[in-house]
Each structure stands twice: as C-alpha cells, then as structure tokens.
Design an enzyme around this catalytic site. Sequence first.
Site, PDB file in Angstrom:
ATOM      1  N   HIS A 356       0.795  -1.103  -0.195  1.00  0.00           N
ATOM      2  CA  HIS A 356      -0.050   0.059  -0.139  1.00  0.00           C
ATOM      3  C   HIS A 356       0.765   1.365  -0.033  1.00  0.00           C
ATOM      4  CE1 HIS A 356      -3.848  -2.179   0.775  1.00  0.00           C
ATOM      5  NE2 HIS A 356      -3.198  -2.858   1.433  1.00  0.00           N
ATOM      6  N   LYS A 534      -9.123  13.003   4.658  1.00  0.00           N
ATOM      7  CA  LYS A 534      -8.264  12.214   4.702  1.00  0.00           C
ATOM      8  C   LYS A 534      -7.171  12.221   5.795  1.00  0.00           C
ATOM      9  CE  LYS A 534      -7.297  13.357   0.368  1.00  0.00           C
ATOM     10  NZ  LYS A 534      -7.353  12.346  -0.297  1.00  0.00           N
ATOM     11  N   ARG A 535      -6.491  11.292   5.999  1.00  0.00           N
ATOM     12  CA  ARG A 535      -5.416  11.667   6.998  1.00  0.00           C
ATOM     13  C   ARG A 535      -4.541  12.910   6.668  1.00  0.00           C
ATOM     14  NH1 ARG A 535      -4.688   7.702  11.331  1.00  0.00           N
ATOM     15  NH2 ARG A 535      -2.744   8.619  11.554  1.00  0.00           N
ATOM     16  N   LYS A 540       0.051  14.418   1.105  1.00  0.00           N
ATOM     17  CA  LYS A 540      -1.399  14.699   0.604  1.00  0.00           C
ATOM     18  C   LYS A 540      -1.900  16.210   0.593  1.00  0.00           C
ATOM     19  CE  LYS A 540      -3.151  10.379   3.148  1.00  0.00           C
ATOM     20  NZ  LYS A 540      -3.941   9.523   2.045  1.00  0.00           N
ATOM     21  N   THR A 642      -9.059   5.932  -1.782  1.00  0.00           N
ATOM     22  CA  THR A 642     -10.488   5.477  -2.019  1.00  0.00           C
ATOM     23  C   THR A 642     -11.466   6.529  -1.684  1.00  0.00           C
ATOM     24  OG1 THR A 642      -9.944   4.305   0.229  1.00  0.00           O
ATOM     25  CG2 THR A 642      -9.823   3.124  -1.630  1.00  0.00           C
ATOM     26  N   LYS A 646     -15.107   7.519  -3.329  1.00  0.00           N
ATOM     27  CA  LYS A 646     -16.528   7.599  -2.684  1.00  0.00           C
ATOM     28  C   LYS A 646     -17.048   8.919  -3.149  1.00  0.00           C
ATOM     29  CE  LYS A 646     -14.649   4.959   0.878  1.00  0.00           C
ATOM     30  NZ  LYS A 646     -13.349   4.788   2.097  1.00  0.00           N
TER      31      LYS A 646
HETATM   32  C1  26Q Z   1       3.068   0.531  10.442  1.00  0.00           C
HETATM   33  C2  26Q Z   1       3.872   0.102  11.672  1.00  0.00           C
HETATM   34  C3  26Q Z   1       3.787   0.652  12.730  1.00  0.00           C
HETATM   35  C4  26Q Z   1       2.580   1.389  13.048  1.00  0.00           C
HETATM   36  C5  26Q Z   1       1.672   1.665  12.170  1.00  0.00           C
HETATM   37  C6  26Q Z   1       1.877   1.193  10.782  1.00  0.00           C
HETATM   38  C7  26Q Z   1       0.955   1.421   9.788  1.00  0.00           C
HETATM   39  C8  26Q Z   1      -0.401   1.724  10.004  1.00  0.00           C
HETATM   40  C9  26Q Z   1      -1.261   1.979   9.061  1.00  0.00           C
HETATM   41  C10 26Q Z   1       1.467   1.719   8.476  1.00  0.00           C
HETATM   42  C11 26Q Z   1       0.444   2.054   7.553  1.00  0.00           C
HETATM   43  C12 26Q Z   1      -0.865   2.252   7.799  1.00  0.00           C
HETATM   44  C13 26Q Z   1      -1.682   2.574   6.726  1.00  0.00           C
HETATM   45  C14 26Q Z   1      -1.694   2.704   5.461  1.00  0.00           C
HETATM   46  C15 26Q Z   1      -2.672   3.352   4.373  1.00  0.00           C
HETATM   47  O1  26Q Z   1      -3.769   3.481   4.878  1.00  0.00           O
HETATM   48  N1  26Q Z   1      -2.145   3.363   3.243  1.00  0.00           N
HETATM   49  C16 26Q Z   1      -3.552   3.601   2.277  1.00  0.00           C
HETATM   50  O2  26Q Z   1      -3.863   2.495   1.830  1.00  0.00           O
HETATM   51  C17 26Q Z   1      -5.115   2.657   0.894  1.00  0.00           C
HETATM   52  C18 26Q Z   1      -5.591   1.452   0.486  1.00  0.00           C
HETATM   53  O3  26Q Z   1      -4.941   0.923  -0.221  1.00  0.00           O
HETATM   54  C19 26Q Z   1      -4.413   3.534  -0.259  1.00  0.00           C
HETATM   55  O4  26Q Z   1      -5.828   3.682  -1.099  1.00  0.00           O
HETATM   56  C20 26Q Z   1      -3.799   4.712   0.204  1.00  0.00           C
HETATM   57  O5  26Q Z   1      -3.383   5.298  -1.039  1.00  0.00           O
HETATM   58  C21 26Q Z   1      -2.715   4.396   1.032  1.00  0.00           C
HETATM   59  O6  26Q Z   1      -2.223   5.623   1.534  1.00  0.00           O
END
Ligand code: 26Q
Length: 798
Positions: A356, A534-535, A540, A642, A646
């Site tokens: 991702h 979004k975050r 972004k 995503t 939406k």
């Molecule tokens: C990793 C290690 C330690 C703590 C947290 C994490 C961690 C947690 C969540 C790393 C990444 C995430 C989330 C990533 C994320 O949401 N990515 C998004 O995924 C979507 C679905 O595929 C995409 O549409 C987005 O582009 C992408 O940013």
Amino acid sequence: MLNRVTEDIDAQTLEASILRHLKSSLGKDPAHATTYDWRMSLALSLRDLVIEPWFETTRKTYRTAGKRVYYLSMEFLIGRLIEDVGMNLGLNEIAAQALEQLGQDFDHIVSDEPDAALGNGGLGRLAACFMDSLATLSIPAYGYGIRYEHGLFEQHFENGEQVETAEGWLAQKHAWEFERPEVRYPIRFGGHVSESDGHCVWHADETVLAVAYDTPVVGWKGKWANTLRLWSAKPLKLFDLEAFNRGDYVGANAPERLARTISRVLYPDDTTQEGKELRLKQEYFFTAASIMDILRRFIAEGHDIDTLADHVAIQLNDTHPAIAGPELVRLLTDNHEVPIDRAIDIARDCLGYTNHTLLPEALERWPEGLFARILPRHHRIIEIIQDTHRFVSGSHVNIIEHGDVKMGELAFVMAHKVNGVSALHSDLVKETVFADLHRAYPDRIVNQTNGITPRRWLHSCNPALRDLIDETIGTGWADDLERLEGLKAHVDDAGFQDRFRSAKAHNKARLSQWLLKRDGFRVDPQAMFDVQIKRIHEYKRQHMNILETIALWNDIRDNPNGDWTPRVKFFGGKAAPGYVLAKSIIHLINDVGRVINSDPVTRDLLQVVYPENYNVSMAEIVIPASDLSEQISTAGKEASGTGNMKLSLNGSPTIGTLDGANVEIRDHVGEENFFLFGLTAQEVVERRGHAGYARAAIDASPRLKRVLGQISDGVFSHGDHHRYDALVRNLYEHDYFLVTCDFDDFYATQRRVDGAYRDVPAWTRMAAMNTAGMGWFSSDRTIRGYARDIWNAESLTD
Ligand code: 26Q
C-alpha cells in the site's frame, strides 16, 4: 425485493423481538429503557436475523470443498453496523416503523452506536469494504484481526491544535460479536531455540492466550454471511494467587496486565514506522493465532497437509502480518514433519501480499536484535528463507540487511503474488521499491485497483441519490454497479438534472444542519462545498489547499465586488500524534479558518470548516454533500486513494493530480469531467533533481510569496511570527512534496472550477457523469480480480 430470510419479518415481529431483547438481554422495562437499551435491543434483533444465513454459509462451505479466503489485516475500519446490516437485510424501513411504535426515533438510535474505529484510514477501510464484497459475492472468507480495546484516538482541537484522547468503543457492550472462549491459542514470545538431531525446539519465556471474538459479516440481501474473527489477548494464568497471598497485590495482577497490553490499543501511525517491541508483538500475536486457526480448520476437515494451498488462500494486508510466512513454515516443519524446502513452497502457494505504499519511511523493518529476541525461531527460519530465495532465483536481494529484518522483502519472497492497489502504483512498485525482486520474479507483481462498497458508500449514505438512480435506471445496481452507465442517457435531461441537483441540495442541507447542531457552525448551503477528507500528511498536501484558500481570500479582498463563486472549504482528518509537521498543518488550517470566517468582507464568499474527529460516520454525511473532491497528492505518492472514489461516485467531480487511482477515475469519468493539474510522477522526480526548485517556484509566484509572507508575519497567529517557522522554512528550503511547484497550477485550476460551477447545467452534467462513470470502482470488481488472479477462489452463489 426481500430475500428468503427476512421476507416474513414485518414491523410487528421486529417490534416484538426488540421488546423481547429489552427484557431478556438488557433486563429493562420499556418504561425505564435508555437510548442505549433500545439501540442494543435493535442490534440484537437484527443480529438474530443474520444467524441463519451465517450457519447456512458454513454448511455450504463445508459441502463444497472449495478454497477459503483468509484476509489478515491489523486494521478493520468498520464504522457503525445497525444501518448497514439493516440495509443488507432490507429492513431499515421496517425497523424505523417498529421503533416508532415503541416511541423511539430510528435515526436517533442509529447514531447512538459508536464507530468501530479499528483502523487508521484507507488500508483499514479497504479491509472493511473487502469483507462486504466477499460476503456479497458468496466467497467463503474469514477476516482476521485484533479486537483492540481502544480504536483510533479521538481528536479534539484546543486553540486550533490537535489533542488526542483514548477512544473507548468497548466501554459499552459490542452488540454484534460472539465471544468464543473455547477458540484460544497460546502465543509465545522470547526465549531460545535448541536443536536435537536436526529438530529445532523453541523454548519461549512468555505466553499469552489469543481468544476469538466473531462478528458475522452479512452481504447484500442477506444471502451469505462470512466471519470477522478478532483476537483478544488474555493471560494464561488469570491471577497470581501466590503473589496475592504474599501480600503483593500489584504483582498479583501482573500476568493480566502484561497480556492485556497486547490487544489494548491500535497504533495511530499510518506512515512512519518506529520499531516498537509492542507493535511487533501485536503483529505476531494476531498472525500466529490466525495461522493456527487456519491449520486447525484444515486438519479437522481431514485433508493432507500437502494440499494446503488447494484449500487455503491467505492475503496479507500490507506487511503487518508478514510474519505469517515464517510462522506457517515453522508450524509445517516443527509440528507436521514437512521438510523445510517443501514447507516454504506450500506457504508461498498460500500467501498473497498487498503493498500500500512507496514511501520508504513507511516500509516496515525491525532491528534484527529486537526481532531475534522476541521471535528467535522465526529469525532462524527467515535466514533459511533468504538462503533458499537467493539460491533458487540467483537474486542478491536480502531480507536481513544492515542489521534490519525487512518485512517488505520477506512478504514479497514468501508470496506467490504481490499486488499494488492502482495501475500507476503497481507500475511504480515494479520500478522502484521492488525493482530488483521484480527482475528475479517477473510474474509475481500484479495490479488490483482498489474499490469501495457501493452499499455503504452510495445506497446507504445517500438515500436521495439512491432513490433517483432507482427511478432512473431501476434497482439492481447495488451489486452490479456498472449499470450506473445507464445514467449517461439522462445527464442532459432537464428533469433528471433538476432531481440530481435537489438530491445534492438535500445532502448539503443535511450536512449544514449536522454542523450547526454539533459545532454551532453555520455554513451557506448555496456555496460550493469543497472537500478534503483524509489523514493529514505532507504528501497529501492539505497545506497546499490552505495556502490556496489564503490566496483566494487575498484576491477577494483586493476585489470584493468581483465575480466570485462562494465556497466552503471543508477539511477533515487526523494527524499521527507524533507527526509534528502534520499537526502544524492542522493548527494552520484552524488559525486561517478563525481569521477568514470572521472577515465581514469575505464572509459570504469564503468559509473554512474543520470539524473535529473525522471518522467513518462523518464521512457518510460529508461525502454525499460534496461538490468538489480534493485529491491533490504529490504525483507518485498516493498508492490509490479510496476517498477519491467515494466522492466521485456521489456526484462530486475531482480536482486532482495524476496520482494513484485518480488516473483511472479520470479515464472512467472522462477527462472533461475531471480538473487535472500538477506535475506528473515522472516530472516530480525530474524536478527534484533541480537544485533550489522550491525557492525558484516561490520567486516566480507573487501570489504564493505573499501568502507565505502573511503566515510569517503572524496574520493568522495573533501576531506570533514564529508559530509556522518550521512549516514555512520547510517550503522554502526543502519542499520534498513540491507544494511550491504545483501551487500556481492548482490556483489557476481552482479558478477554472469556479467558472465551471456557475454554469449550472454543465456542472450538473459533470457531477452526474462522475456518478455514471464510477461503476467499475465497486470493491466487488476488485474482489473478483483477487479471486481470479491471486486466490483461485470461487463464488458459491446458487
Ligand atoms: C506500520 C508500522 C507501525 C505502526 C503503524 C503502521 C502503519 C499503519 C497503517 C502503516 C501504514 C498504515 C496505513 C496505510 C494506509 O492506509 N495506506 C493507504 O492504503 C489505501 C488502501 O490501499 C490507499 O488507498 C492509500 O493510497 C494508502 O495511503
């Protein structure tokens, strides 16, 4: 049209069921029931109706010895469930009638349910959409994750700054889950490995129990229900009685505290990863429990271990569960006497890995020392996996390198397919992060462009547009979304246009009332609703959006009688608690909002709104009301997005860069219905090669220079000249995300949007063409792609 399960349910039977639950499950007399009591009784009544399809699903799955799909994810960002389940069962109207008979209001009851916020953002929400589509497509599937006691933190603003408080969704009972105290596995950590006649034995020094909690996930029309199985950590020994008897009351609780810590809280970081021991333990905890559960089920069905991959497909949602590879190899070799080379092959045939992100700082790695201390047996197995991979492929790529265990490389090597989440992203995965591994395994990387469930993200959240679509092209699109194409024949029809606009106006009024009630904030529902939700991240570029807002404010003030298009700029989103710059962006948006919103000159033309605590439920109100979708990431950085899908699906055209799935959205809705701006991914890389590109861009843009000067002069910070020093300096001296380079094009494109919005029929056509063109982005299409290209799994519809 109702389905088999619920066609005999009417308002009277549901009312009786609610009253029965109120009495027997809640122990309440209607005279004393609270909103919580009514809500629980309604949820339990709906849950009752899911049980039969759930059992029937299990029976069907056992009868056909087909493949089962296991979706392993650290995050499931579900939101509320009452309306969702009610919609899938076709019972929301009946539920509203039943509650009315009981003197209760459906909307009030529904909004009492806390969001299940077991995820950070896109990745977690994708997992929830996938669960919905797997059930709708009748694919036998289990979601596996962690039952966090605390989901994503709640966001509050204090003087415009984000402060976080713990979220507590489990403080009340969760109506939808079933505790399975008998489904439990010991999960071990630490210790050492000994060897005797070629056999490895892992002597762990810490053990916790993983206990299962199951939630049925029902699909469209209630025909199929899969299971979401979340693991909770419990102590092996409930209480240290010996310590208690010694008078050590704190020590007596130690085993419980230690264990419970593991499933206590969701990590709130969604990019930068820190090598935290507890995080590694969480990852291993839920992955090991899931793999043990999968093997137990497989063996109970009497299959030969050699045929595992014929019956089991395991999808890894990012690298967070990447330890699944070594864990499966460990169980096959240490417990089932499979030779290690064969074990590695079997595991690989079962596993798929979804990437991702391309951001290097987000790729998971663990210090080897920490890893070997917590998982000594897995550390050894990874060394063997690495040797085997290098020997077989001739590749020199290592999994363990510079004292780090690299989870991306591990997941890649242990998966038979690796996928990106949009066409552009999958290409970049091949060209950048995994270029060397792609050369070694050229057939491994595939693309599966993300999708969203149209049930929650159109049918349920946007009743006004749903009804118009039903009346225009008939029902049947909710699980066959490409039927929306049929709307294209109507987009120039004046009657249709009127109704499309009324639906949008209705949703804007709904959002306006919601904001007024919740925050006491009044917005102009006639204005264009410009939405970025979004975050918060530098890539972004929420800061580019607020800089453009300031520039627009300046230009309006310079020419207050100009022909301006009134706008409300909506922001929503949380920053990781440790992400200082992202928090500074939040502070700036709120500071700018305070100043702009109190300016009598611009008041009727420009407003900035940033409601606290953006979550799934807020998205369900904001998205249907949006006129313009901001998808403005630096090209090459957003894997897919995503929210972009939406918003477009709900009739909100995009202003965006050629990034992630924006590229494919533009292809599907038509380039004339998409406001494109900015550098391409390739141009971004080139531009970074020019020394001093940021300063040059600022010097070339008087508009941007003025805005940055105002921020530095304290115009938005009560005269505090230094509040945004780091942010402004970053833009002048570094600007890795090229805000300065894309600014002028962004500003000019926004003014094109202004013009387009004023041509009411042309704009309505454009918005409707977005809805009509978005059918391909249903997560049903995405799941069919995974089933075909990665899992070799079948749909069991009859
Ligand atoms: C990793 C290690 C330690 C703590 C947290 C994490 C961690 C947690 C969540 C790393 C990444 C995430 C989330 C990533 C994320 O949401 N990515 C998004 O995924 C979507 C679905 O595929 C995409 O549409 C987005 O582009 C992408 O940013």
